[in-house]
Design a protein around this motif. Structure first.
Motif, PDB file in Angstrom:
ATOM      1  N   LEU A  98     -42.793 -26.030  32.029  1.00 40.08           N
ATOM      2  CA  LEU A  98     -42.358 -27.167  32.504  1.00 40.08           C
ATOM      3  C   LEU A  98     -41.289 -27.205  33.714  1.00 40.08           C
ATOM      4  N   ASP A  99     -40.429 -26.083  33.873  1.00 39.08           N
ATOM      5  CA  ASP A  99     -39.485 -25.932  34.857  1.00 39.08           C
ATOM      6  C   ASP A  99     -40.060 -25.439  36.175  1.00 39.08           C
ATOM      7  N   GLY A 100     -41.321 -25.142  36.246  1.00 37.33           N
ATOM      8  CA  GLY A 100     -42.101 -24.708  37.549  1.00 37.33           C
ATOM      9  C   GLY A 100     -42.086 -23.257  37.585  1.00 37.33           C
ATOM     10  N   ASN A 101     -41.636 -22.455  36.742  1.00 36.37           N
ATOM     11  CA  ASN A 101     -41.617 -21.065  36.697  1.00 36.37           C
ATOM     12  C   ASN A 101     -43.006 -20.823  35.983  1.00 36.37           C
ATOM     13  N   LYS A 102     -43.461 -19.338  36.396  1.00 28.79           N
ATOM     14  CA  LYS A 102     -44.565 -18.801  35.342  1.00 28.79           C
ATOM     15  C   LYS A 102     -44.142 -17.817  34.718  1.00 28.79           C
ATOM     16  N   LYS A 103     -45.090 -17.883  33.724  1.00 26.31           N
ATOM     17  CA  LYS A 103     -45.027 -16.707  32.619  1.00 26.31           C
ATOM     18  C   LYS A 103     -46.097 -15.670  32.465  1.00 26.31           C
ATOM     19  N   GLN A 104     -45.769 -14.323  32.785  1.00 24.85           N
ATOM     20  CA  GLN A 104     -46.947 -13.512  32.868  1.00 24.85           C
ATOM     21  C   GLN A 104     -46.983 -13.000  31.248  1.00 24.85           C
ATOM     22  N   TYR A 105     -48.345 -12.999  30.710  1.00 27.80           N
ATOM     23  CA  TYR A 105     -48.552 -12.333  29.631  1.00 27.80           C
ATOM     24  C   TYR A 105     -49.405 -11.206  29.719  1.00 27.80           C
ATOM     25  N   ASP A 106     -49.071 -10.284  29.084  1.00 27.48           N
ATOM     26  CA  ASP A 106     -49.648  -8.953  28.874  1.00 27.48           C
ATOM     27  C   ASP A 106     -51.596  -8.873  28.821  1.00 27.48           C
TER      28      ASP A 106
END
Length: 196
Positions: free
Chosen positions: A45-53
């Motif tokens: 929601l904040d525009g940042n990205k999350k990288q998963y393994d």
């Protein structure tokens, strides 16, 4: 343990998770953060990205995407705090997808080699535990127009996320029970799961 040793342990853990999940014959996990990083990214929601393994998808009727967080820990370590972040990110990613009418019903899996928060173990995937995690990390909510986070967190989304969570605890010995890639290929010719 040096940073290089820690990273190598993490890489080996991700490859073990990939082999374990694919050997169930219910999942195909073609992408890892080490070789297809962009295919393991989701936006919050904040525009940042999350990288998963790892990322991939279920085979057969389900066909939902799956994003995996792998923790090759030998002690509980900082898993509790990392797990709160994982829940807050899962909420944020799901809320953003729903908000933009792009919800693919992504499922999220936490895989570890060591249990943690044993006093809360039975609650770790409950909707109220997810809400608590988001309230600890209100930054994942993005712009909330000076409203208190308690008023912004949607319990219905917490419930949806709760139904999309998986938790797996592996041990070193479980590797003995995992099908080899060749055995998986052979099994898949007989099972004929849709999407394989």
């Amino acid at each position: 343990m040096s940073a290089e040793e820690s990273q190598e342990l993490g890489r080996r853990g991700v490859m073990r998770v990939k082999q374990y999940l694919e050997s169930t014959t219910y999942l195909q996990m073609p992408w890892t953060a080490y070789d297809h990083g962009k295919l393991c990214l989701l936006q919050k929601l904040d525009g940042n990205k999350k990288q998963y393994d790892l990322s991939g998808f279920f085979l057969g009727d389900r066909r939902f995407p799956l994003y995996v967080e792998s923790k090759k820990y030998t002690t509980p370590g900082g898993q509790g705090t990392a797990y709160d972040e994982y829940l807050a990110n899962a909420y944020s990613i799901t809320a953003r997808a729903i908000k933009e009418d792009m919800d693919q019903e992504i499922e999220f899996m936490w895989i570890t080699w060591h249990p943690f928060r044993l006093n809360h173990w039975t609650r770790l995937m409950d909707f109220d535990y997810i809400k608590e995690a988001v309230l600890k990390r209100p930054d994942v909510l993005g712009e909330i127009d000076s409203k208190p986070p308690e008023e912004v967190v949607d319990e219905n989304i917490c419930r949806q996320v709760s139904r999309r969570l998986w938790m797996v605890v592996l041990t070193e010995r479980q590797q003995e029970l995992v099908l080899s890639p060749e055995e998986v290929k052979l099994a898949m010719t007989v099972l004929k799961r849709e999407g394989a």
